[in-house]
Design a protein around this motif. Sequence first.
Motif, mmCIF file in Angstrom:
data_model
loop_
_atom_site.group_PDB
_atom_site.id
_atom_site.type_symbol
_atom_site.label_atom_id
_atom_site.label_comp_id
_atom_site.label_asym_id
_atom_site.label_seq_id
_atom_site.Cartn_x
_atom_site.Cartn_y
_atom_site.Cartn_z
ATOM 1 N N UNK A 185 0.804 -1.220 0.000
ATOM 2 C CA UNK A 185 0.000 0.000 0.000
ATOM 3 C C UNK A 185 0.840 1.274 0.000
ATOM 4 N N UNK A 186 2.179 1.127 -0.097
ATOM 5 C CA UNK A 186 3.045 2.308 -0.186
ATOM 6 C C UNK A 186 2.583 3.169 -1.365
ATOM 7 N N UNK A 187 2.526 4.481 -1.173
ATOM 8 C CA UNK A 187 2.151 5.453 -2.214
ATOM 9 C C UNK A 187 0.681 5.333 -2.649
ATOM 10 N N UNK A 188 -0.159 4.741 -1.777
ATOM 11 C CA UNK A 188 -1.578 4.611 -2.143
ATOM 12 C C UNK A 188 -2.256 5.959 -2.339
ATOM 13 N N UNK A 189 -1.757 6.984 -1.625
ATOM 14 C CA UNK A 189 -2.426 8.282 -1.666
ATOM 15 C C UNK A 189 -2.630 8.775 -3.103
ATOM 16 N N UNK A 190 -1.633 8.533 -3.945
ATOM 17 C CA UNK A 190 -1.740 8.998 -5.333
ATOM 18 C C UNK A 190 -2.815 8.233 -6.110
ATOM 19 N N UNK A 191 -3.123 7.002 -5.675
ATOM 20 C CA UNK A 191 -4.231 6.256 -6.294
ATOM 21 C C UNK A 191 -5.573 6.787 -5.784
ATOM 22 N N UNK A 192 -5.592 7.161 -4.485
ATOM 23 C CA UNK A 192 -6.808 7.742 -3.893
ATOM 24 C C UNK A 192 -7.191 9.046 -4.581
ATOM 25 N N UNK A 193 -6.171 9.786 -5.039
ATOM 26 C CA UNK A 193 -6.450 11.037 -5.734
ATOM 27 C C UNK A 193 -7.114 10.773 -7.089
ATOM 28 N N UNK A 243 -2.981 6.962 -12.673
ATOM 29 C CA UNK A 243 -4.366 6.764 -13.129
ATOM 30 C C UNK A 243 -4.645 5.356 -13.668
ATOM 31 N N UNK A 244 -3.848 4.868 -14.635
ATOM 32 C CA UNK A 244 -4.156 3.527 -15.163
ATOM 33 C C UNK A 244 -3.798 2.388 -14.216
ATOM 34 N N UNK A 245 -3.193 2.701 -13.063
ATOM 35 C CA UNK A 245 -2.813 1.657 -12.102
ATOM 36 C C UNK A 245 -3.867 1.462 -11.026
ATOM 37 N N UNK A 246 -4.905 2.330 -11.009
ATOM 38 C CA UNK A 246 -5.899 2.284 -9.926
ATOM 39 C C UNK A 246 -6.491 0.887 -9.787
ATOM 40 N N UNK A 247 -6.593 0.425 -8.560
ATOM 41 C CA UNK A 247 -7.212 -0.886 -8.275
ATOM 42 C C UNK A 247 -7.923 -0.780 -6.940
#
Length: 360
Positions: free
Chosen positions: A90-98, A338-342
């Motif tokens: 979950x490292x760097x998840x914040x950028x996926x949350x955005x 963006x294309x990595x969001x899961x």
Amino acid sequence: MTPFAKRSDMVVHEEEPFNAETARGALAEASLTPTAAFFSRNHGPIPQVDRSAWRLRVDGLVGERLSLSLDELRERFAEREVVATLQCAGNRRKDLLDVRDIPGEAPWGPGATGTATWRGIALADVLRAARPHDAAEHVAFAGHDVSREPQPPEAYGASIPRRKAERPEVLLAWEMNGKPLPAVHGGPVRVVVPGFIGARSVKWLERIELRVQPWDGFFQSTAYRLLTPEAKPAPGAGVALGEVALNSDILAPDDGVRVASGAVEVRGYAFAGGERQVARVDVSTDEGTTWTQAELLEDRGRWAWRLWRVELDLGPGPHEIVVRAWDSAAASQPERPRPLWNPKGYVNNAWGRVHVHADA
Ligand SMILES: Nc1nc2c(c(=O)[nH]1)N[C@H]1C(S)=C(S)[C@@H](COP(=O)(O)O)O[C@H]1N2
Ligand SMILES: [Mo]
């Protein structure tokens, strides 16, 4: 006061269970992360395990079941030391949350990773003593802590393939950075699986089970799996995460700060994961049109990240600095989150990115 003897600059996501990451600047300070600054990821309350009463059981598909105290482990097996980077999926998840919301998961930034010296014994030596059956393909680890994330609540557990478990770098560790392993990091004994996501390095280890199939508990069967964007977490859905994907990030200067224009030192880390090595690190201030190669700093061995540095000449005004690493398989990182969001927000390994303003 930050609990568990952690530094006050930790970014605490949750007090109970305790979840905290290292501040970006603190990670940049040294290639070995001080224990007081090391991130801690917990799915349940930290258990207090009595060292003198503690025993490790080994069972399942074995010729000989074992039950060993800490003293017996020390006497029977040779001590080993490995410098290894732990990185939470979950490292760097914040950028996926955005990109899109991820309900129920904390917005971990860049600091759910760190590198430490781990000391203990090779799991391989203990497995050899238990004489695994040929059919045993997976080695599972059961912890002492009970998590309320699964329904009903269950003890934390995970597994790794036997071929990894028998590699000499996989440890049952009781020391971290030269001191007895603190309770918050899994003391008295934890597993350390170098090159694999942090979730497989099970803390407060109590039992090892040799199995035909991977562990069927929640944290192996349902969590820590990479799902398609539309999928819902369910047992067996998606790809079980094992080896860490190549990642890198900028650690200094911090995102959003002002710097003096002119020569600016930029520092960060790169971690290849699995058995791969960091081959090259590139930094750009023009969205990747041109790149400058960073200098790789101290090599702490094949299971550790590489810190890097580069000097950039920044004119007055706003700048976006990006980083990407290349590994020994000539793989690199995707440009955007963006294309990595899961759905669970794992494996964000997009280019590292910070914005700074250079003052004239
Ligand atoms: N027993 C147990 N082991 C565990 C966990 C846990 O909650 N319980 N968390 C895992 C996860 S998700 C990670 S990233 C690492 C974090 O290790 P640390 O807290 O020592 O940094 O421990 C792993 N081992
Ligand atoms: Mo994790």
